[in-house]
Design a protein around this motif. Structure first.
Motif, PDB file in Angstrom:
ATOM      1  N   THR A  40       0.847  -1.186   0.000  1.00 30.88           N
ATOM      2  CA  THR A  40       0.000   0.000   0.000  1.00 30.88           C
ATOM      3  C   THR A  40       0.888   1.243   0.000  1.00 30.88           C
ATOM      4  O   THR A  40       1.508   1.576   1.015  1.00 30.88           O
ATOM      5  CB  THR A  40      -0.917   0.007   1.233  1.00 30.88           C
ATOM      6  OG1 THR A  40      -1.706  -1.183   1.236  1.00 30.88           O
ATOM      7  CG2 THR A  40      -1.822   1.220   1.207  1.00 30.88           C
ATOM      8  N   ILE A  41       0.969   1.902  -1.141  1.00 36.33           N
ATOM      9  CA  ILE A  41       1.805   3.089  -1.302  1.00 36.33           C
ATOM     10  C   ILE A  41       0.915   4.253  -1.729  1.00 36.33           C
ATOM     11  O   ILE A  41      -0.212   4.034  -2.204  1.00 36.33           O
ATOM     12  CB  ILE A  41       2.921   2.852  -2.341  1.00 36.33           C
ATOM     13  CG1 ILE A  41       2.333   2.418  -3.677  1.00 36.33           C
ATOM     14  CG2 ILE A  41       3.903   1.810  -1.824  1.00 36.33           C
ATOM     15  CD1 ILE A  41       3.369   2.219  -4.771  1.00 36.33           C
ATOM     16  N   PRO A  42       1.370   5.500  -1.567  1.00 35.95           N
ATOM     17  CA  PRO A  42       0.529   6.647  -1.928  1.00 35.95           C
ATOM     18  C   PRO A  42       0.142   6.645  -3.401  1.00 35.95           C
ATOM     19  O   PRO A  42       0.841   6.109  -4.262  1.00 35.95           O
ATOM     20  CB  PRO A  42       1.423   7.853  -1.578  1.00 35.95           C
ATOM     21  CG  PRO A  42       2.396   7.332  -0.577  1.00 35.95           C
ATOM     22  CD  PRO A  42       2.634   5.907  -0.929  1.00 35.95           C
ATOM     23  N   ARG A  43      -0.985   7.274  -3.667  1.00 31.25           N
ATOM     24  CA  ARG A  43      -1.500   7.329  -5.031  1.00 31.25           C
ATOM     25  C   ARG A  43      -0.547   8.088  -5.948  1.00 31.25           C
ATOM     26  O   ARG A  43      -0.356   7.697  -7.102  1.00 31.25           O
ATOM     27  CB  ARG A  43      -2.883   8.005  -5.012  1.00 31.25           C
ATOM     28  CG  ARG A  43      -3.561   8.084  -6.367  1.00 31.25           C
ATOM     29  CD  ARG A  43      -4.087   6.756  -6.807  1.00 31.25           C
ATOM     30  NE  ARG A  43      -4.813   6.849  -8.055  1.00 31.25           N
ATOM     31  CZ  ARG A  43      -6.129   7.044  -8.126  1.00 31.25           C
ATOM     32  NH1 ARG A  43      -6.838   7.165  -7.010  1.00 31.25           N
ATOM     33  NH2 ARG A  43      -6.745   7.101  -9.275  1.00 31.25           N
ATOM     34  N   TRP A  44       0.075   9.146  -5.458  1.00 31.24           N
ATOM     35  CA  TRP A  44       0.958   9.936  -6.312  1.00 31.24           C
ATOM     36  C   TRP A  44       2.206   9.141  -6.701  1.00 31.24           C
ATOM     37  O   TRP A  44       2.731   9.289  -7.807  1.00 31.24           O
ATOM     38  CB  TRP A  44       1.364  11.239  -5.607  1.00 31.24           C
ATOM     39  CG  TRP A  44       2.087  11.049  -4.301  1.00 31.24           C
ATOM     40  CD1 TRP A  44       1.553  11.020  -3.063  1.00 31.24           C
ATOM     41  CD2 TRP A  44       3.499  10.841  -4.127  1.00 31.24           C
ATOM     42  NE1 TRP A  44       2.517  10.818  -2.099  1.00 31.24           N
ATOM     43  CE2 TRP A  44       3.732  10.716  -2.731  1.00 31.24           C
ATOM     44  CE3 TRP A  44       4.582  10.774  -4.984  1.00 31.24           C
ATOM     45  CZ2 TRP A  44       4.995  10.511  -2.201  1.00 31.24           C
ATOM     46  CZ3 TRP A  44       5.850  10.574  -4.463  1.00 31.24           C
ATOM     47  CH2 TRP A  44       6.054  10.438  -3.087  1.00 31.24           C
ATOM     48  N   PHE A  45       2.664   8.265  -5.794  1.00 29.42           N
ATOM     49  CA  PHE A  45       3.837   7.456  -6.132  1.00 29.42           C
ATOM     50  C   PHE A  45       3.490   6.406  -7.188  1.00 29.42           C
ATOM     51  O   PHE A  45       4.304   6.105  -8.061  1.00 29.42           O
ATOM     52  CB  PHE A  45       4.387   6.784  -4.877  1.00 29.42           C
ATOM     53  CG  PHE A  45       5.721   6.121  -5.070  1.00 29.42           C
ATOM     54  CD1 PHE A  45       6.841   6.862  -5.418  1.00 29.42           C
ATOM     55  CD2 PHE A  45       5.864   4.755  -4.933  1.00 29.42           C
ATOM     56  CE1 PHE A  45       8.072   6.254  -5.608  1.00 29.42           C
ATOM     57  CE2 PHE A  45       7.090   4.131  -5.119  1.00 29.42           C
ATOM     58  CZ  PHE A  45       8.196   4.888  -5.458  1.00 29.42           C
ATOM     59  N   ARG A  46       2.287   5.865  -7.134  1.00 29.75           N
ATOM     60  CA  ARG A  46       1.851   4.960  -8.193  1.00 29.75           C
ATOM     61  C   ARG A  46       1.764   5.676  -9.537  1.00 29.75           C
ATOM     62  O   ARG A  46       2.020   5.080 -10.592  1.00 29.75           O
ATOM     63  CB  ARG A  46       0.488   4.352  -7.837  1.00 29.75           C
ATOM     64  CG  ARG A  46       0.556   3.344  -6.706  1.00 29.75           C
ATOM     65  CD  ARG A  46      -0.761   2.624  -6.516  1.00 29.75           C
ATOM     66  NE  ARG A  46      -0.627   1.630  -5.462  1.00 29.75           N
ATOM     67  CZ  ARG A  46      -0.194   0.403  -5.642  1.00 29.75           C
ATOM     68  NH1 ARG A  46       0.122   0.003  -6.867  1.00 29.75           N
ATOM     69  NH2 ARG A  46      -0.090  -0.437  -4.630  1.00 29.75           N
ATOM     70  N   THR A  47       1.403   6.939  -9.500  1.00 23.28           N
ATOM     71  CA  THR A  47       1.361   7.708 -10.745  1.00 23.28           C
ATOM     72  C   THR A  47       2.758   7.857 -11.338  1.00 23.28           C
ATOM     73  O   THR A  47       2.943   7.744 -12.563  1.00 23.28           O
ATOM     74  CB  THR A  47       0.747   9.092 -10.485  1.00 23.28           C
ATOM     75  OG1 THR A  47      -0.562   8.937  -9.911  1.00 23.28           O
ATOM     76  CG2 THR A  47       0.631   9.890 -11.776  1.00 23.28           C
ATOM     77  N   PHE A  48       3.753   8.079 -10.503  1.00 25.64           N
ATOM     78  CA  PHE A  48       5.134   8.159 -10.993  1.00 25.64           C
ATOM     79  C   PHE A  48       5.590   6.817 -11.586  1.00 25.64           C
ATOM     80  O   PHE A  48       6.294   6.788 -12.598  1.00 25.64           O
ATOM     81  CB  PHE A  48       6.066   8.598  -9.876  1.00 25.64           C
ATOM     82  CG  PHE A  48       6.111  10.077  -9.654  1.00 25.64           C
ATOM     83  CD1 PHE A  48       6.726  10.908 -10.579  1.00 25.64           C
ATOM     84  CD2 PHE A  48       5.540  10.643  -8.533  1.00 25.64           C
ATOM     85  CE1 PHE A  48       6.770  12.281 -10.388  1.00 25.64           C
ATOM     86  CE2 PHE A  48       5.577  12.013  -8.332  1.00 25.64           C
ATOM     87  CZ  PHE A  48       6.189  12.838  -9.265  1.00 25.64           C
ATOM     88  N   ILE A  49       5.208   5.720 -10.946  1.00 23.30           N
ATOM     89  CA  ILE A  49       5.567   4.400 -11.484  1.00 23.30           C
ATOM     90  C   ILE A  49       4.911   4.195 -12.841  1.00 23.30           C
ATOM     91  O   ILE A  49       5.524   3.663 -13.778  1.00 23.30           O
ATOM     92  CB  ILE A  49       5.157   3.288 -10.501  1.00 23.30           C
ATOM     93  CG1 ILE A  49       5.918   3.436  -9.178  1.00 23.30           C
ATOM     94  CG2 ILE A  49       5.402   1.913 -11.106  1.00 23.30           C
ATOM     95  CD1 ILE A  49       5.505   2.423  -8.130  1.00 23.30           C
ATOM     96  N   TRP A  50       3.651   4.614 -12.975  1.00 26.85           N
ATOM     97  CA  TRP A  50       2.961   4.479 -14.260  1.00 26.85           C
ATOM     98  C   TRP A  50       3.637   5.323 -15.339  1.00 26.85           C
ATOM     99  O   TRP A  50       3.816   4.863 -16.480  1.00 26.85           O
ATOM    100  CB  TRP A  50       1.507   4.899 -14.094  1.00 26.85           C
ATOM    101  CG  TRP A  50       0.751   4.931 -15.387  1.00 26.85           C
ATOM    102  CD1 TRP A  50       0.271   3.865 -16.092  1.00 26.85           C
ATOM    103  CD2 TRP A  50       0.400   6.106 -16.127  1.00 26.85           C
ATOM    104  NE1 TRP A  50      -0.351   4.292 -17.231  1.00 26.85           N
ATOM    105  CE2 TRP A  50      -0.288   5.666 -17.288  1.00 26.85           C
ATOM    106  CE3 TRP A  50       0.601   7.464 -15.937  1.00 26.85           C
ATOM    107  CZ2 TRP A  50      -0.784   6.553 -18.238  1.00 26.85           C
ATOM    108  CZ3 TRP A  50       0.111   8.358 -16.884  1.00 26.85           C
ATOM    109  CH2 TRP A  50      -0.570   7.898 -18.016  1.00 26.85           C
ATOM    110  N   LEU A  51       4.021   6.545 -14.989  1.00 23.43           N
ATOM    111  CA  LEU A  51       4.718   7.394 -15.965  1.00 23.43           C
ATOM    112  C   LEU A  51       6.053   6.776 -16.376  1.00 23.43           C
ATOM    113  O   LEU A  51       6.431   6.823 -17.562  1.00 23.43           O
ATOM    114  CB  LEU A  51       4.944   8.788 -15.368  1.00 23.43           C
ATOM    115  CG  LEU A  51       3.685   9.652 -15.166  1.00 23.43           C
ATOM    116  CD1 LEU A  51       4.049  10.952 -14.447  1.00 23.43           C
ATOM    117  CD2 LEU A  51       3.028   9.963 -16.503  1.00 23.43           C
ATOM    118  N   ALA A  52       6.773   6.191 -15.423  1.00 23.11           N
ATOM    119  CA  ALA A  52       8.041   5.538 -15.764  1.00 23.11           C
ATOM    120  C   ALA A  52       7.807   4.309 -16.626  1.00 23.11           C
ATOM    121  O   ALA A  52       8.582   4.037 -17.561  1.00 23.11           O
ATOM    122  CB  ALA A  52       8.788   5.158 -14.488  1.00 23.11           C
TER     123      ALA A  52
END
Length: 743
Positions: A40-52
Motif C-alpha cells: 500500500t503506497i501513496p497514489r501519487w507514487f503509483r502515478t510516478f511508477i505508471w509514468l516511468a
C-alpha cells in the motif's frame, strides 16, 4: 543567436547519449519502484511508477529511431573512422542495449490488467523494433571494424532479443482467460506439454502436484486423530487448493458450476463402476458354475473429490499469500519466471554473456578510432546494464525484506475512509474549497489530495478480525437476505429485528447505492450525537464507522466495485446539499467569506434544515438520513444500537463484495487492492454465492427448498457437533438458512 545555435549543436551531439542514459536511469527506477506495487503506497507514487512504465518504452523506441535516422541514410560518417577522426560508429553498439531496456523489468510486465490482452501489439512491436535495430546496426557498422567489438555487439543482441521476447510471452500467459485453466483439473484433463516444447515445462506444475499431495496427506493425518472425520479423510480429496480457487474466481468462474460438473462426473463414474461390478459378478457366477475361482484385484470404489470445503479459521493468514500470488500471475513475469528455460537464461547465460561482451569491448582497439566520450559512455552503459540484469533478483529480495521489516501494509491491507460531512465542511473553507474546485475542473479526484486512513493498519486489522469472526461463525450464508426481516436474515437476529423501526426497514429495502448513502449519513450523524466514550470501549462503534466511511469511499471513487450500475451522482448531489446547508447556517451566501464553524453547529444546522417539512423535498436524501438517525438514537442501550448498525453495515458490505465481478477485484490488485477484495475472497472460500455463481447456477426450486427444510434439523445438529459455540452463536446459527437451501 549564437547561444541558441550552440545549444542546438550541443543537443545534436548529445541527443542520443541523453536518450540512452535516460532509458537506463528509468530502468533502475523501475527496478526499485515496481516491487512496491505489492504494498500500500501513496497514489501519487503509483502515478510516478505508471509514468516511468509508459515512458521507458517510449524513450527506448525514440532512441532507436534517432539511431536509425543518424546512421541509416549516411554511411560516410561511419566510414570516417578510417581517416582517424572522431566517429559515431560506436553508437550502434547501444542498439542491443536498448532492446534489453525494452524487455522491461520482471516485476512490472503489465501495469493494468488490460495490458495483458494487448500481447499481440507487443509482439508486433518486438518484430519491428528488432528489425530496426538489426538494420541500423548492419547499415552503420564499418566493414573495417574490430571483430572483437562486432562479437560483443552480437552477444548483446542475443540478450536483447531474448529479453525483449519475454514480455509478450508473459503478457499472453497472464491473460485473464488463462487464469481459469486450473478448472481443467476438475475433469482430469491436466495439460501435458508437447514433447518439442519440453524445456518450457513449468516447474510450477510439479510444485502444485506436490503441494496438493502433501496437503491431502496432512489432512488425512490430522483427521486420523478424530474418528468422526476418519472416514471422510479416506474417501475425500480436495481437487483444487485455495490458491487455485482464487485464480478461478478472479477470472469470473463459478466454483458452484465446477462443483456441479464434478458431481455429474461422479455420477457417470459411479454408473460405469456399477456396470463393471455387474459384469464382474456375472463372470464370477459363470466361473463358479464351471468350478473355477476368480481373484479380483484392486478396488473399484473411487475417491470422493470435492471443490468446496469449510472455511478454516486460519484462512485469513493465507489470504496475503494468495493475493500476492494472483498479483504476480497477472501483473508480473512470475508465470514464465518459473520455467527452466527462463531460470537457465537469466541465472547462467545472461551473466556469462555480459562478462564476455564487456571483456571483448575492453580488449578491442578504441584509441584514435572512436570518440573518447562515446567510449566512456559505452563503458558506463555496459557495466550498469550488466549490474541491472545480474543483481536484479537480489535487489528485489532485499527490498521485500525492507518493506516487510518496516511494516508497510501489503495488498488489500488498507481501509480508506471518506466522510461526506467532513468533505462538505472541507469544501466550504475558503482555501481548501478553491483548491478542490480547481482540481475538479482539471478532472482530478479529491482522493489525490485527501484520503483519510484513520487508524492506519490497526483499523484494518480490527475490522478484518470482526469480519473473519462473523464468517467463521455463520453457516449457509445467503447474502441477499440481509434486508429481509425474517428468521432467514443471516445478519440481524430476531432480537435485533425487533429493535428495527420503520425507517430502518424502509431504507434497507431501497436501491443499494441509495441505501448505502442514507445509512452513511445517518451513521455519521449518530456518531456525532453520541457521547464520547473512552478509548477501546466501543469496538462495534469504531468498526461501524469505519465500514460506513469505506462504503462511501467505494461509492465515490470505485462505484463499479460497490455495485454494478451504482449512481455516483447521488453522492455528488448529497454533497452539494450538505454544502448548501452549511453555507446557509453561517448567514452568508459567499463561500469565500464563510467562517469555519464547529461540529455542533454543523450538526444542528443539518438536523434543522433537513428535519423541517418545508425542506423535505429540497433535501430528500438528507431528510431520510436524519429521520433514520432519530430512529436509531431511540434504540437503547447504546451497545445494542451500535450492534444493530454494525450488523446492518456488515450485511451491506458482504452483499457488495459478493456482487462485484472477479475481474474488477483482479483489476484493483494492480492499484493496491481494496478491502472489499479481501472480504470477497473470504466469502468465496466460505462457500457463499458470488455474482458468477448466481449467473451460472439456477436458484433452488420449491421441491429442493422443501427437501432442504426437511433436513434442516439434521444439519443444525451436525454443525453444533463440528464447531463448539457460545449461547449467542447457537442463537445466530438457529436463525440462518442451511447450506442445502442456499446452494
Amino acid at each position: 543567436m549564437a547561444g541558441i545555435l550552440g545549444a542546438l549543436h550541443w543537443w545534436d551531439e548529445w541527443q542520443l547519449r541523453v536518450l540512452v542514459l535516460g532509458s537506463l536511469g528509468i530502468q533502475w527506477f523501475l527496478l526499485f519502484a515496481a516491487p512496491m506495487r505489492k504494498y500500500t503506497i501513496p497514489r501519487w507514487f503509483r502515478t510516478f511508477i505508471w509514468l516511468a512504465y509508459i515512458g521507458s518504452d517510449a524513450l527506448a523506441i525514440y532512441a532507436l529511431a534517432t539511431l536509425f535516422n543518424r546512421h541509416a541514410s549516411s554511411s560516410s560518417t561511419s566510414s570516417s573512422c578510417g581517416n582517424g577522426g572522431p566517429s559515431r560508429a560506436l553508437e550502434v553498439l547501444w542498439a542491443p542495449v536498448l532492446l534489453i531496456h525494452l524487455g522491461g523489468q520482471e516485476e512490472i510486465t503489465a501495469y493494468n490488467i488490460e495490458d495483458n490482452e494487448l500481447w499481440t501489439r507487443h509482439t508486433v512491436t518486438l518484430v519491428s523494433q528488432v528489425a530496426v535495430a538489426v538494420y541500423a546496426f548492419c547499415k552503420s557498422w564499418p566493414r573495417s571494424g574490430d571483430r572483437r567489438l562486432l562479437a560483443s555487439a552480437i552477444l548483446l543482441f542475443v540478450v536483447g532479443i531474448l529479453s525483449f521476447s519475454e514480455k509478450p510471452w508473459a503478457l499472453r500467459r497472464a491473460s485473464i482467460n488463462r487464469l481459469a485453466a486450473v478448472s481443467s483439473r476438475l475433469h482430469g484433463r491436466d495439460r501435458k506439454p508437447r514433447r518439442r516444447w519440453g524445456l518450457f515445462t513449468k516447474l510450477e506444475d510439479k510444485y502444485i502436484r506436490w503441494t496438493r499431495a502433501a496437503a491431502h496427506y496432512y489432512y488425512s493425518t490430522a483427521t486420523d486423530k478424530d474418528s468422526h472425520h476418519h472416514q471422510a479423510a479416506d474417501h475425500q480429496q480436495v481437487i483444487l487448493s485455495d490458491g487455485d480457487k482464487v485464480h478461478m474466481i478472479l477470472s469470473d468462474m463459478s466454483l458452484f458450476a465446477s462443483s456441479s460438473g464434478l458431481a455429474k462426473r461422479k455420477l457417470m463414474k459411479e454408473d460405469s463402476i456399477r456396470a463393471a461390478a455387474d459384469e464382474m459378478r456375472r463372470q464370477r457366477e459363470e466361473e463358479e458354475e464351471e468350478g473355477k475361482t476368480v481373484t479380483v484385484q484392486g478396488d473399484i470404489a473411487g475417491d470422493d473429490d470435492v471443490v468446496l470445503e469449510p472455511l478454516s479459521p486460519t484462512a485469513e493468514m493465507g489470504s496475503k499469500r494468495w493475493l500476492r500470488s494472483a498479483f504476480g500471475l497477472i501483473y508480473t513475469r512470475i508465470n514464465v519466471a518459473t520455467t527452466p528455460a527462463y531460470l537457465a537464461f537469466h541465472f547462467l547465460l545472461v551473466p556469462a554473456i555480459h562478462v564476455a561482451a564487456i571483456s571483448l569491448f575492453a580488449a578491442s582497439r578504441k584509441r584514435g578510432w572512436y570518440n573518447p566520450t562515446d567510449v566512456t559512455i559505452t563503458y558506463v552503459i555496459l557495466f550498469v546494464t550488466a549490474a541491472l540484469d545480474v543483481l536484479a533478483e537480489c535487489i528485489r529480495q532485499l527490498l521485500y525484506w525492507a518493506m516487510s521489516a518496516a511494516g508497510v501494509p501489503a495488498l488489500c491491507e488498507t481501509l480508506p475512509q471518506y466522510s461526506l460531512l467532513r468533505s462538505a465542511r472541507r469544501r466550504t473553507r475558503p482555501a481548501a474549497g478553491r483548491l478542490l474546485r480547481c482540481a475538479a475542473r482539471l478532472g482530478l479526484e479529491e482522493e489525490y489530495f485527501v484520503c483519510s486512513r484513520r487508524g492506519g493498519n490497526l483499523l484494518y486489522w480490527r475490522v478484518a478480525g470482526f469480519v473473519m469472526l462473523d464468517l467463521v461463525r455463520a453457516t449457509g450464508l445467503n447474502l441477499a437476505t440481509y434486508r429481509s426481516f425474517t428468521a432467514g436474515n443471516w445478519a440481524l437476529s430476531l432480537e435485533l429485528q425487533r429493535k428495527c423501526g420503520t425507517m430502518v426497514r424502509r431504507t434497507l429495502r431501497e436501491s443499494f447505492d441509495e441505501s448505502v448513502l442514507i445509512w452513511h449519513i445517518a451513521t455519521d450523524i449518530c456518531f456525532r450525537r453520541s457521547p464520547r466514550r473512552r478509548p477501546g470501549a466501543g469496538d462495534h462503534e469504531e468498526c461501524t464507522l469505519a465500514i460506513s466511511n469505506y462504503m462511501a469511499h467505494l461509492l465515490n471513487f470505485r462505484p463499479d466495485m460497490l455495485m454494478t450500475g451504482s449512481r455516483r451522482h447521488l453522492l455528488t448531489e448529497a454533497l452539494e446539499d450538505l454544502e448548501d446547508i452549511i453555507i446557509r447556517s453561517t448567514g452568508s451566501s459567499s463561500r469565500t467569506t464563510k467562517q469555519q464553524v464547529d461540529d455542533a453547529a454543523v450538526l444542528a444546522a443539518i438536523l434543522n434544515a433537513a428535519g423541517g417539512k418545508s425542506e423535505r423535498h429540497k433535501y430528500p436524501l438528507i431528510h431520510d438520513a436524519c429521520k433514520l438517525s432519530d430512529e436509531l438514537m431511540e434504540v437503547w442501550p447504546e451497545e445494542t444500537r451500535w450492534e444493530l448498525m454494525y450488523r446492518a453495515w456488515v450485511g451491506m458490505l458482504f452483499y457488495s463484495a459478493s456482487m462485484c465481478r472477479g475481474y474488477l477485484h483482479a483489476k484493483s490488485l494492480g492499484e493496491g487492492g481494496e478491502f472489499l477484495s479481501f472480504v470477497w475472497l473470504m466469502l468465496s472460500l466460505k462457500g457463499a454465492k458470488t455474482l458468477a455463481d448466481k449467473l451460472q447456477m439456477p436458484e433452488p426450486d420449491a421441491q429442493q427448498e422443501s427437501q432442504a427444510a426437511g433436513g434442516e434439523e439434521t444439519a443444525a445438529t451436525a454443525t453444533a457437533t463440528a464447531m463448539p459455540s457460545t449461547d449467542d452463536d447457537l442463537d445466530l446459527e438457529s436463525l440462518v438458512d442451511r447450506p442445502g437451501k442456499n446452494r
